[in-house]
Write a protein that holds these residues in place. Structure first.
Motif, PDB file in Angstrom:
ATOM      1  N   GLU A 124       8.263   3.191  -6.882  1.00  0.00           N
ATOM      2  CA  GLU A 124       9.023   1.950  -6.780  1.00  0.00           C
ATOM      3  C   GLU A 124       8.101   0.855  -6.257  1.00  0.00           C
ATOM      4  O   GLU A 124       7.131   1.124  -5.554  1.00  0.00           O
ATOM      5  N   TYR A 125       8.407  -0.369  -6.598  1.00  0.00           N
ATOM      6  CA  TYR A 125       7.605  -1.515  -6.188  1.00  0.00           C
ATOM      7  C   TYR A 125       8.281  -2.148  -4.976  1.00  0.00           C
ATOM      8  O   TYR A 125       9.243  -2.902  -5.108  1.00  0.00           O
ATOM      9  N   PRO A 126       7.797  -1.841  -3.773  1.00  0.00           N
ATOM     10  CA  PRO A 126       8.461  -2.352  -2.572  1.00  0.00           C
ATOM     11  C   PRO A 126       8.303  -3.864  -2.427  1.00  0.00           C
ATOM     12  O   PRO A 126       7.311  -4.445  -2.858  1.00  0.00           O
ATOM     13  N   ASP A 127       9.288  -4.482  -1.793  1.00  0.00           N
ATOM     14  CA  ASP A 127       9.274  -5.928  -1.587  1.00  0.00           C
ATOM     15  C   ASP A 127       8.207  -6.374  -0.586  1.00  0.00           C
ATOM     16  O   ASP A 127       7.782  -7.521  -0.611  1.00  0.00           O
ATOM     17  N   ASP A 128       7.780  -5.466   0.290  1.00  0.00           N
ATOM     18  CA  ASP A 128       6.890  -5.876   1.366  1.00  0.00           C
ATOM     19  C   ASP A 128       5.400  -5.852   1.004  1.00  0.00           C
ATOM     20  O   ASP A 128       4.557  -6.120   1.854  1.00  0.00           O
ATOM     21  N   ILE A 129       5.051  -5.535  -0.252  1.00  0.00           N
ATOM     22  CA  ILE A 129       3.649  -5.614  -0.681  1.00  0.00           C
ATOM     23  C   ILE A 129       3.567  -6.394  -1.976  1.00  0.00           C
ATOM     24  O   ILE A 129       4.511  -6.435  -2.758  1.00  0.00           O
ATOM     25  N   ASN A 130       2.401  -7.014  -2.195  1.00  0.00           N
ATOM     26  CA  ASN A 130       2.215  -7.750  -3.446  1.00  0.00           C
ATOM     27  C   ASN A 130       1.526  -6.846  -4.468  1.00  0.00           C
ATOM     28  O   ASN A 130       1.118  -5.719  -4.155  1.00  0.00           O
ATOM     29  N   GLN A 131       1.385  -7.340  -5.665  1.00  0.00           N
ATOM     30  CA  GLN A 131       0.818  -6.538  -6.743  1.00  0.00           C
ATOM     31  C   GLN A 131      -0.611  -6.089  -6.434  1.00  0.00           C
ATOM     32  O   GLN A 131      -0.988  -4.959  -6.718  1.00  0.00           O
ATOM     33  N   GLN A 132      -1.399  -6.965  -5.821  1.00  0.00           N
ATOM     34  CA  GLN A 132      -2.779  -6.615  -5.473  1.00  0.00           C
ATOM     35  C   GLN A 132      -2.821  -5.439  -4.500  1.00  0.00           C
ATOM     36  O   GLN A 132      -3.643  -4.530  -4.647  1.00  0.00           O
ATOM     37  N   GLU A 133      -1.921  -5.456  -3.516  1.00  0.00           N
ATOM     38  CA  GLU A 133      -1.852  -4.347  -2.561  1.00  0.00           C
ATOM     39  C   GLU A 133      -1.430  -3.052  -3.254  1.00  0.00           C
ATOM     40  O   GLU A 133      -1.971  -1.975  -2.971  1.00  0.00           O
ATOM     41  N   LEU A 134      -0.469  -3.154  -4.176  1.00  0.00           N
ATOM     42  CA  LEU A 134      -0.039  -1.988  -4.948  1.00  0.00           C
ATOM     43  C   LEU A 134      -1.210  -1.422  -5.752  1.00  0.00           C
ATOM     44  O   LEU A 134      -1.440  -0.214  -5.767  1.00  0.00           O
ATOM     45  N   PHE A 135      -1.981  -2.300  -6.400  1.00  0.00           N
ATOM     46  CA  PHE A 135      -3.133  -1.852  -7.194  1.00  0.00           C
ATOM     47  C   PHE A 135      -4.195  -1.194  -6.306  1.00  0.00           C
ATOM     48  O   PHE A 135      -4.833  -0.232  -6.718  1.00  0.00           O
ATOM     49  N   THR A 136      -4.380  -1.696  -5.102  1.00  0.00           N
ATOM     50  CA  THR A 136      -5.349  -1.098  -4.180  1.00  0.00           C
ATOM     51  C   THR A 136      -4.939   0.329  -3.822  1.00  0.00           C
ATOM     52  O   THR A 136      -5.749   1.261  -3.877  1.00  0.00           O
ATOM     53  N   ILE A 137      -3.666   0.504  -3.502  1.00  0.00           N
ATOM     54  CA  ILE A 137      -3.155   1.844  -3.178  1.00  0.00           C
ATOM     55  C   ILE A 137      -3.254   2.744  -4.401  1.00  0.00           C
ATOM     56  O   ILE A 137      -3.691   3.895  -4.314  1.00  0.00           O
ATOM     57  N   TRP A 138      -2.865   2.220  -5.561  1.00  0.00           N
ATOM     58  CA  TRP A 138      -2.875   3.026  -6.784  1.00  0.00           C
ATOM     59  C   TRP A 138      -4.303   3.405  -7.174  1.00  0.00           C
ATOM     60  O   TRP A 138      -4.554   4.486  -7.700  1.00  0.00           O
ATOM     61  N   SER A 139      -5.259   2.540  -6.887  1.00  0.00           N
ATOM     62  CA  SER A 139      -6.663   2.850  -7.168  1.00  0.00           C
ATOM     63  C   SER A 139      -7.145   4.008  -6.299  1.00  0.00           C
ATOM     64  O   SER A 139      -7.841   4.915  -6.778  1.00  0.00           O
ATOM     65  N   GLU A 140      -6.769   4.003  -5.016  1.00  0.00           N
ATOM     66  CA  GLU A 140      -7.103   5.115  -4.119  1.00  0.00           C
ATOM     67  C   GLU A 140      -6.458   6.402  -4.620  1.00  0.00           C
ATOM     68  O   GLU A 140      -7.071   7.477  -4.598  1.00  0.00           O
TER      69      GLU A 140
END
Length: 105
Positions: free
Chosen positions: A10-26
């Motif tokens: 799920e795409y949480p409201d408390d992070i932006n797309q860049q933060e999501l991509f950083t986590i997903w990259s890890e």
């Protein structure tokens, strides 16, 4: 033992797309390392959704729990990740079982 893991992120409201991509990259790095180590048999990203399907080969169900708890995406946003786990049986073993049952009747 083989397990089918179906991740829905799920795409949480408390992070932006860049933060999501950083986590997903890890997470991608960890997944590809596990594939190289032979723990992950294969994995796929479903097109158009935040869904990943993984087949893992581990000796016990305890290890599945341990892996899930240690994944970067679970540590950083686990409350937004749903994982459905299904134990798998090799089809060849199932087919042999069915044939053996026919022979005993």
């Amino acid at each position: 033992m083989l397990y089918h893991l179906d991740f829905r992120v799920e795409y949480p409201d408390d992070i932006n797309q860049q933060e999501l991509f950083t986590i997903w990259s890890e997470e991608a790095d960890a997944a590809l390392q596990a594939k190289q180590a032979g723990i992950v048999v294969d994995l796929w990203k479903c097109v158009g959704t935040r869904r990943v399907i993984v087949i893992v080969d581990v000796p016990t169900p305890d290890i599945v729990d341990q892996i899930l708890l240690d994944l970067p995406i679970m540590k950083k946003m686990g409350q937004n990740v749903q994982v459905e786990v299904t134990s798998l049986r090799r089809y060849e073993d199932f087919a042999a079982d069915v044939k053996a049952r026919l022979e005993t009747k």
